[in-house]
Design an enzyme around this catalytic site. Sequence first.
Site, PDB file in Angstrom:
ATOM      1  N   TYR A 105       0.868  -1.173   0.000  1.00  0.00           N
ATOM      2  CA  TYR A 105       0.000   0.000   0.000  1.00  0.00           C
ATOM      3  C   TYR A 105       0.905   1.223   0.000  1.00  0.00           C
ATOM      4  O   TYR A 105       1.871   1.290   0.763  1.00  0.00           O
ATOM      5  CB  TYR A 105      -0.874  -0.014   1.262  1.00  0.00           C
ATOM      6  CG  TYR A 105      -1.680   1.254   1.456  1.00  0.00           C
ATOM      7  CD1 TYR A 105      -2.972   1.365   0.947  1.00  0.00           C
ATOM      8  CD2 TYR A 105      -1.139   2.347   2.143  1.00  0.00           C
ATOM      9  CE1 TYR A 105      -3.707   2.529   1.114  1.00  0.00           C
ATOM     10  CE2 TYR A 105      -1.874   3.511   2.309  1.00  0.00           C
ATOM     11  CZ  TYR A 105      -3.154   3.593   1.799  1.00  0.00           C
ATOM     12  OH  TYR A 105      -3.873   4.747   1.950  1.00  0.00           O
ATOM     13  N   GLU A 193      -3.698   7.428  -3.865  1.00  0.00           N
ATOM     14  CA  GLU A 193      -3.459   6.135  -3.226  1.00  0.00           C
ATOM     15  C   GLU A 193      -3.248   5.043  -4.270  1.00  0.00           C
ATOM     16  O   GLU A 193      -4.005   4.967  -5.232  1.00  0.00           O
ATOM     17  CB  GLU A 193      -4.697   5.810  -2.374  1.00  0.00           C
ATOM     18  CG  GLU A 193      -4.602   4.542  -1.571  1.00  0.00           C
ATOM     19  CD  GLU A 193      -5.920   4.245  -0.853  1.00  0.00           C
ATOM     20  OE1 GLU A 193      -6.141   4.797   0.240  1.00  0.00           O
ATOM     21  OE2 GLU A 193      -6.728   3.487  -1.414  1.00  0.00           O
TER      22      GLU A 193
END
Length: 398
Positions: A105, A193
């Site tokens: 991530y 993101e």
Amino acid sequence: MKLQEYHARRLLLAQGLPVPDFAVADTPAGVREATESFLATGAGRVVLKAQLLVGGRGKAGGVKLAATPEEAEDAASQILGMDIKGTIVRRVLVAPAADIAAEFYLACVLDRGARRVLLMGCVEGGVEIEVVAAERPEAIKQVHAHPHLGLLDYQARTMAFALGLGGTHLRSFVSIAKGLYRTMVANDADLVEINPLAIVREPAPDALPREELQCLDAKMTIDDSALERHVEIEAMRDVAEEDPVDVAAREQGLSFIRLEGTIGCMVNGAGLAMTTMDLIKRAGGEPANFLDIGGGAKADKVETAMRLILADPHVRAILVNIFGGIARGDEVAHGLVDARRQQERHVPMVVRIVGTNADEAARILDEAGDPDIQTALNLDDAVEKAVAAAATVAAAPA
Ligand code: GDP
Ligand code: MN
């Protein structure tokens, strides 16, 4: 404003990030065609992804792999029209399927508290990061970019090492992290993101397979106040997926935020609107919305505002609190009476208008002879009446 994945991917590509090839289609036949061309250029399989503004598409069945054009067309007809968290899928992204060795991530967010851009990384990519954040916040590594110099190489390297991405992936990771930061700043985003940022095995026919980092998903939100200087991003807006109430409010230049309570609020000025909500709470009621109709509000704005408030079936009373400065009391009163005539649903309304042309406003409301409209002398009186009215009226059928 949230961006669709395919739009966010284009903005990442523009900053040089490694985003695999992709196409977007809105029919199963279009997906089939895109699949054919990816398979023809050497892909073993394709991945199909529902394009939606909500997350967790993988878990909801919105991400599927296909090995042939027929399989892709089939899968696409399942995904298109699918209802994911209340939104109907209208577009599918098609890309050569990646052979994933590991998922990370990586995100940039605006850390308002620190007044810096924050780079966040986690070795547990792919899954819902919110769960990790709630259960094991220490698993999310954080590095703040320098407020003037941006994300520096050593900061990106610090993150790489924290994620165990030394060795062959180090240089590529540093360039991805810095590209992420640039994407953030160049587009006035408050979030960019990548989940997952994946180590992907690339087939190399006459050698060992190579591994490289690729951005397999992209999520981005843009600061609404900055959209004025990003015409190209404003054009990416997907009105069909936005709450119609938000769309109408934006068109009329109203700041409208829906809340959970039963008392609709129509107020001019953000500060007065906040105060009005506080007073409603203090009197034991719950505001149904925040609404600032702005200075110099004219009758048509009042009409739209009333429509937005009444679109919420939980509203049982409306409190109008106008301080006439630039906004004229009589204009607002006319707007209220007109709007009232056009509405099918009538709920009790308590009106407090003071300042410019307040007397005339009172006369207009009086002459309208609407038994559901009460006027109030001061704000405390108005709030008390609105809370009492909301308590006696039954909820509208949803
Ligand atoms: P999200 O669930 O809405 O975040 O959608 P993602 O694009 O992140 O996809 C969810 C999951 O599907 C990823 O974490 C991967 O495990 C898997 N996935 C996505 N793209 C690919 C791909 O190209 N190949 C493979 N094998 N899996 C993929
Ligand atoms: Mn994802």
